[in-house]
Design a protein around this motif. Structure first.
Motif, mmCIF file in Angstrom:
data_model
loop_
_atom_site.group_PDB
_atom_site.id
_atom_site.type_symbol
_atom_site.label_atom_id
_atom_site.label_comp_id
_atom_site.label_asym_id
_atom_site.label_seq_id
_atom_site.Cartn_x
_atom_site.Cartn_y
_atom_site.Cartn_z
ATOM 1 N N GLY C 164 1.017 -1.316 -0.035
ATOM 2 C CA GLY C 164 0.068 0.063 0.113
ATOM 3 C C GLY C 164 0.917 1.232 0.018
ATOM 4 O O GLY C 164 0.441 2.214 -0.766
ATOM 5 N N ALA C 165 1.988 1.260 0.898
ATOM 6 C CA ALA C 165 2.820 2.481 1.009
ATOM 7 C C ALA C 165 3.689 2.609 -0.463
ATOM 8 O O ALA C 165 3.557 3.839 -0.999
ATOM 9 C CB ALA C 165 3.818 2.044 1.916
ATOM 10 N N THR C 166 3.761 1.727 -1.297
ATOM 11 C CA THR C 166 4.474 1.752 -2.535
ATOM 12 C C THR C 166 3.295 2.488 -3.601
ATOM 13 O O THR C 166 3.577 3.427 -4.307
ATOM 14 C CB THR C 166 4.646 0.579 -3.228
ATOM 15 O OG1 THR C 166 3.816 -0.319 -3.252
ATOM 16 C CG2 THR C 166 5.987 0.024 -2.517
ATOM 17 N N ILE C 167 2.114 2.292 -3.388
ATOM 18 C CA ILE C 167 1.149 2.856 -4.279
ATOM 19 C C ILE C 167 0.923 3.957 -3.903
ATOM 20 O O ILE C 167 0.965 4.849 -4.726
ATOM 21 C CB ILE C 167 -0.326 1.959 -3.963
ATOM 22 C CG1 ILE C 167 -0.312 0.741 -4.547
ATOM 23 C CG2 ILE C 167 -1.423 2.753 -4.804
ATOM 24 C CD1 ILE C 167 -1.634 0.051 -4.480
ATOM 25 N N GLY C 176 10.011 9.914 -8.460
ATOM 26 C CA GLY C 176 10.510 9.699 -7.350
ATOM 27 C C GLY C 176 10.447 8.095 -6.969
ATOM 28 O O GLY C 176 11.545 7.435 -6.532
ATOM 29 N N ALA C 177 9.372 7.722 -7.319
ATOM 30 C CA ALA C 177 9.035 6.200 -6.787
ATOM 31 C C ALA C 177 10.113 5.303 -7.572
ATOM 32 O O ALA C 177 10.491 4.305 -7.331
ATOM 33 C CB ALA C 177 7.622 5.747 -7.090
ATOM 34 N N PHE C 178 10.225 5.821 -8.764
ATOM 35 C CA PHE C 178 11.189 4.913 -9.723
ATOM 36 C C PHE C 178 12.546 5.100 -9.190
ATOM 37 O O PHE C 178 13.192 4.121 -9.154
ATOM 38 C CB PHE C 178 11.179 5.554 -11.244
ATOM 39 C CG PHE C 178 12.151 4.933 -12.104
ATOM 40 C CD1 PHE C 178 11.767 3.473 -12.609
ATOM 41 C CD2 PHE C 178 13.213 5.737 -12.567
ATOM 42 C CE1 PHE C 178 12.741 3.137 -13.566
ATOM 43 C CE2 PHE C 178 14.114 5.018 -13.352
ATOM 44 C CZ PHE C 178 13.866 3.782 -13.902
ATOM 45 N N LEU C 179 12.709 6.248 -8.810
ATOM 46 C CA LEU C 179 14.369 6.529 -8.035
ATOM 47 C C LEU C 179 14.482 5.462 -6.893
ATOM 48 O O LEU C 179 15.593 4.891 -6.833
ATOM 49 C CB LEU C 179 14.611 8.074 -7.845
ATOM 50 C CG LEU C 179 14.811 8.783 -8.949
ATOM 51 C CD1 LEU C 179 14.916 10.264 -8.439
ATOM 52 C CD2 LEU C 179 16.084 8.322 -9.658
ATOM 53 N N VAL C 180 13.683 5.343 -6.196
ATOM 54 C CA VAL C 180 13.928 4.448 -5.026
ATOM 55 C C VAL C 180 13.651 3.141 -5.175
ATOM 56 O O VAL C 180 13.300 2.126 -4.036
ATOM 57 C CB VAL C 180 13.031 5.160 -3.507
ATOM 58 C CG1 VAL C 180 13.422 6.471 -3.276
ATOM 59 C CG2 VAL C 180 11.589 4.832 -3.919
ATOM 60 N N ARG C 186 4.469 -3.197 -11.354
ATOM 61 C CA ARG C 186 3.699 -3.931 -10.562
ATOM 62 C C ARG C 186 2.709 -3.087 -9.772
ATOM 63 O O ARG C 186 1.525 -3.636 -9.736
ATOM 64 C CB ARG C 186 4.491 -4.641 -9.556
ATOM 65 C CG ARG C 186 4.033 -5.994 -8.763
ATOM 66 C CD ARG C 186 5.295 -6.611 -7.976
ATOM 67 N NE ARG C 186 5.434 -5.803 -6.866
ATOM 68 C CZ ARG C 186 4.836 -6.092 -5.594
ATOM 69 N NH1 ARG C 186 4.170 -6.971 -5.352
ATOM 70 N NH2 ARG C 186 5.035 -5.105 -4.598
ATOM 71 N N VAL C 187 3.102 -1.643 -9.260
ATOM 72 C CA VAL C 187 2.078 -0.949 -8.683
ATOM 73 C C VAL C 187 1.007 -0.644 -9.810
ATOM 74 O O VAL C 187 -0.333 -0.754 -9.384
ATOM 75 C CB VAL C 187 2.875 0.394 -8.173
ATOM 76 C CG1 VAL C 187 1.931 1.205 -7.920
ATOM 77 C CG2 VAL C 187 3.747 -0.135 -7.202
#
Lengths: 255, 344, 287
Positions: C164-167, C176-180, C186-187
């Motif tokens: 859920g946090a990744t979403i 940003g999500a891609f960087l981390v 998948r999301v």
């Protein structure tokens, strides 16, 4: 030429540009540098009228353009480029440039319907202007090619030409040399010199320090929306505040 | 095959040949029904040309287009049946009504960007449908409008017959395409394309976004109104279903198949799909099983449709044919790709 | 007074359904910036799947609902993989047209199998509860309770689990999500799956007090769009609050003003709001 007084822009509760005052002289190359997120692009957006400032004033040759919509600002002679320029990929370079002179023409729907003399005259003028701008940036040889078929560097030059076709007095260039190799960077530096030699005022945002230091007449340094330094390349290079901002900030930006 | 058709279109005089073909079509057709189908294809093509202005050239996905088509049809229908007007004054009124409503809707909706504009117009289209369905005092509700006047002829021509009506529609279609061609080549058309490329870039070129978008929108709704009025004069009986969103989706399909943002695309797309649907009658109800995936495949693989694909191909052919002239190519290519440009 | 409370129950019922549908729509928008016009078709397929499982296969209502949620979730994931993923870098007009293509396909396919007739699907909860004169049909209560449970469950999932946090992270910043190192594919698939399942559950809950037919998604999707514009595109709480606003506006508007025009209320509201505030009601300032 371009005088900015106490310019501030708030987004939500954050100041993207905070109380910046600066004076850009005519016929000079003025550079704006600073770490990522320092408010450089926002500064350009304020000057070109895409965003309205929260407070402060912008004067162009003595005319107050502070709250003017961007199309009017463009008509007063502010041309600009963006970091990425979306063009019509399946049309020729020349076709993409003709619209650049649109702001100096008046033809409307009725002229189109009756194919008026004015429309014909203006279309010829716009086409000539596009060719002239293309010649200026050295791209006449690709005039007939589709945008989709030209190189990245040529695209950047097309974006220059588009801004030039508006007959600007001052051009705002947002990272003109991003994503091109050192040799091509040199080409862009020469192009900017040529613009100044032709009576234009240049204002650019850039991360490539080598280029800036050898090219700019004047540099303004922004950090967190505030002006932290201003002066010749020599002055800026030796300014401790600037060194601090760069070393303490985003290393990527200092590269 | 389609490339051949397209290349025919490119040659000088080809437009005349195509027009000649359209003129003799009723004589070649094996029955009156075919002429009727062709006339209705022409009517839809006019509406699709309208959609092409705002969506193809100006880049704003207008999902209320079918609604404006229906407004044109209802204006003509109600004025001739309930108000007792004769055809041509009602016809002019239909154009004015769609233009004025287009202006009003445009002024509000075009302040919205991208997704918001599409969603807003989707809702506007639905409001139009609901009004036609529920506002019984004015529109007769689901019963629809009957006894719509047919266009009366001037002198000897009687437009109530299928073939004369066909020529009437053809004349309007030719005018529509002619005007569109002129528009797309003009500075105004280039202004619309600049807006499609991006709002901010267009503004930085000194283009007044609102004024130009509203102009494009009003032009497009007027085209829709013209088509709607002709449609009402042709079928003489209309209902709220004319405003069903499905018609807008149909038109988007025609536009994408033919080539969005091109001059011949709307004609090519509309005529080919209307005839394919006609010849495969069972498709009528389930056509969307094919059209749906077709739309997806088109936007993924051929976003510029038949005509756009063809134009790109032509351009590259012209480029490879003259490698020796590459140095001086600018002039040469601008000349040879004149048509490409016009269609672009 | 009783009639007034009856309208509150109606508003809550409608609001719950709209909220669930809008929730799926807003999740997809928040993460992938796709206004999924096909979402209403997913809702409709959800109703038909429940109908199919219950009436043709004879399974229990709950099993049918779970089956329907699973089927539509897979359908949503397929849409993401086959349609929206290839279009992620296309001009903004393309994904909208593709979504319309999916919508047309799903509707026509359902119509081919089941025809365009209106069907009734009855649930085991046909009783009526009487609280001191206030009458609440069981199914309506089930809708309200079911929707609240789902919303709370979803909140827990988004806030308390890693997935859920990744979403949430991706909704805030794609790059940003891609960087981390978040697997954006998948999301994206998961978001479409959840969105589809929510639509299917909403449809299965609502179908017993409504009708099942291929065009049933049209009005719902348009209202869901109104809701997420109202509540801010991409905002989860906004979708729930917006759903309730529209639900109540319709229940009361339909009762006190006009039943014929109750469907227009939501759109009228939208036109008013967007005319005054082009960015939506609760949207933050630009950039």
């Amino acid at each position: 030429m371009l005088k900015v007084e106490h310019l501030t822009k708030m987004f939500g509760g954050l100041a993207a540009v905070n109380d910046v005052s600066v004076d850009f002289e005519a016929g000079k190359i003025n550079a704006i540098i600073g770490p990522n997120g320092a408010g450089k692009s926002t500064f350009f957006n304020l000057i070109s009228g895409l965003h309205q400032p929260t407070s402060g004033r912008i004067l162009l040759d003595g005319t107050d353009v502070t709250n003017m919509p961007s199309d009017k600002v463009a008509r007063l002679g502010v041309g600009r480029t963006f970091q990425t320029t979306n063009l019509f990929e399946q049309a020729s370079v020349l076709d993409n440039l003709i619209v650049g002179h649109r702001l100096r023409t008046k033809s409307g729907l009725w002229d189109v319907l009756i194919n008026s003399k004015r429309l014909q005259r203006e279309e010829k003028a716009a086409r000539d202007k596009a060719m002239e701008a293309l010649d200026f940036v050295g791209l006449t040889h690709v005039a007939g090619q589709f945008i989709a078929d030209i190189t990245q560097e040529e695209r950047k030059r097309v974006a220059f030409a588009l801004a030039l076709a508006t007959d600007p007095k001052i051009v705002l260039l947002d990272e003109p040399a991003a994503g091109v190799n050192p040799e091509e960077t040199q080409g862009f530096a020469e192009l900017m010199r040529k613009m100044v030699d032709n009576g234009l005022t240049v204002c650019l945002i850039e991360h490539k320090m080598d280029m800036i230091m050898s090219l700019a007449d004047k540099i303004m340094v922004l950090d967190h929306g505030e002006k932290i330094a201003e002066g010749t390349p020599e002055e800026v290079r030796n300014n401790p505040v600037v060194i601090e901002a760069y070393l303490g900030g985003d290393e990527d930006a200092a590269a | 095959m389609l490339f051949k058709l397209g290349s025919l279109f490119m040659k000088p005089g080809a437009k005349m040949a195509l027009l000649a073909l359209a003129i003799v079509f009723p004589a070649l057709a094996s029955n009156e029904y075919q002429v009727y189908v062709m006339a209705s294809a022409f009517v839809w093509a006019i509406a699709v040309y309208g959609l092409n202005i705002i969506t193809g050239y100006c880049g704003q996905l207008n999902l209320a287009h079918g609604g404006f088509f229906a407004i044109g049809a209802y204006t003509l229908g109600l004025l001739t049946s309930d108000a007792g007007w004769s055809f041509w004054p009602a016809f002019v009124a239909a154009l004015l009504v769609t233009a004025v409503l287009g202006f009003l809707v445009g002024v509000v909706s075009l302040r919205l960007k991208e997704h918001y504009f599409a969603i807003f117009t989707l809702c506007v289209g639905f409001i139009i449908y609901l009004l036609m369905d529920k506002w019984e005092e004015l529109t007769h509700g689901p019963v629809g409008v009957r006894d719509i006047a047919a266009p009366y002829g001037f002198g000897v021509v009687d437009f109530t017959e299928t073939t004369p009506f066909y020529y009437l529609v053809l004349a309007f279609l030719v005018f529509s395409i002619w005007f569109m061609g002129r528009l797309s080549r003009s500075l105004l058309g280039r202004t619309f394309i600049a807006i499609r490329n991006g709002d901010e870039l267009a503004q930085s070129l000194g283009i007044n976004l609102m004024r130009n978008k509203v102009l494009a929108f009003v032009l497009s709704t007027t085209y829709a109104g013209l088509a709607g009025a002709l449609y009402a004069g042709m079928v003489r009986f209309i209902g709220p279903e004319e405003a069903n969103i499905i018609h807008t989706f149909d038109m988007i399909t025609y536009l994408l198949v033919g080539g969005i943002g091109t001059l011949t695309g709307p004609l090519l797309g509309t005529i080919s799909i209307v005839w394919i649907t006609q010849s495969l009658q069972f498709l009528e109800e389930y056509r969307m099983i094919l059209f749906g995936p077709l739309l997806v495949v088109l936007v993924i693989f051929f976003p510029r449709g038949i005509n756009g694909q063809f134009l790109t191909w032509m351009h590259h052919k012209a480029q490879t044919l003259s490698p020796a002239k590459k140095k001086k190519s600018s002039k040469v290519q601008t000349a040879t790709s004149g048509e490409v440009k016009n269609n672009a | 007074m009783n009639l007034f409370f009856q309208q509150i129950i109606n508003g809550l019922t409608l609001g719950s359904i709209y909220g669930l549908v809008a929730l799926g729509l807003t999740l997809v928008y928040g993460i992938l910036h796709i206004p999924n016009f096909a979402h209403g078709a997913l809702y409709m397929v959800g109703a038909f799947m429940s109908y199919f499982f219950m009436v043709d296969l004879g399974v229990h209502y709950w099993v049918a609902m779970a089956g329907s949620a699973a089927v539509v979730a897979i359908l949503g994931i397929l849409c993401e993989r086959l349609v929206f993923h290839p279009l992620r870098n296309s001009p903004p007009i393309h994904d909208k047209i593709a979504a319309i293509g999916v919508l047309l396909f799903l509707e026509a396919t359902i119509q081919m199998f089941w025809g365009s007739d209106f069907r009734r699907m009855s649930s085991p909860f046909t009783g009526i509860m009487n609280f001191d004169g206030l009458i609440i049909p069981e199914q309506r209560l089930l809708i309200i309770v079911g929707a609240f449970t789902l919303v709370i469950g979803l909140q827990l999932f988004l806030r308390k689990t890693m997935t859920g946090a990744t979403i949430i992270a991706m909704a805030q910043s794609r790059e940003g999500a891609f960087l981390v190192g978040i697997d954006s594919n998948r999301v994206a698939m998961m978001t479409f799956g959840i969105s589809g399942a929510l639509a299917a559950v909403a449809a299965s809950l609502y179908a017993p007090i409504n009708l099942v037919y291929p065009a049933m998604g049209h009005l719902v999707i348009m209202k869901a769009f109104v809701i997420i514009i109202l509540g801010g595109m991409g905002s989860v709480p906004g979708a729930i609050v917006g759903g309730m606003i529209i639900g109540f506006a319709e229940a009361f508007g339909g009762f006190y003003i006009s039943t014929a025009y109750k469907d227009i209320i939501a759109f009228g509201l939208l036109v008013l709001i967007l005319s005054a505030r082009p960015q939506g009601l609760f949207a933050k300032g630009a950039h």
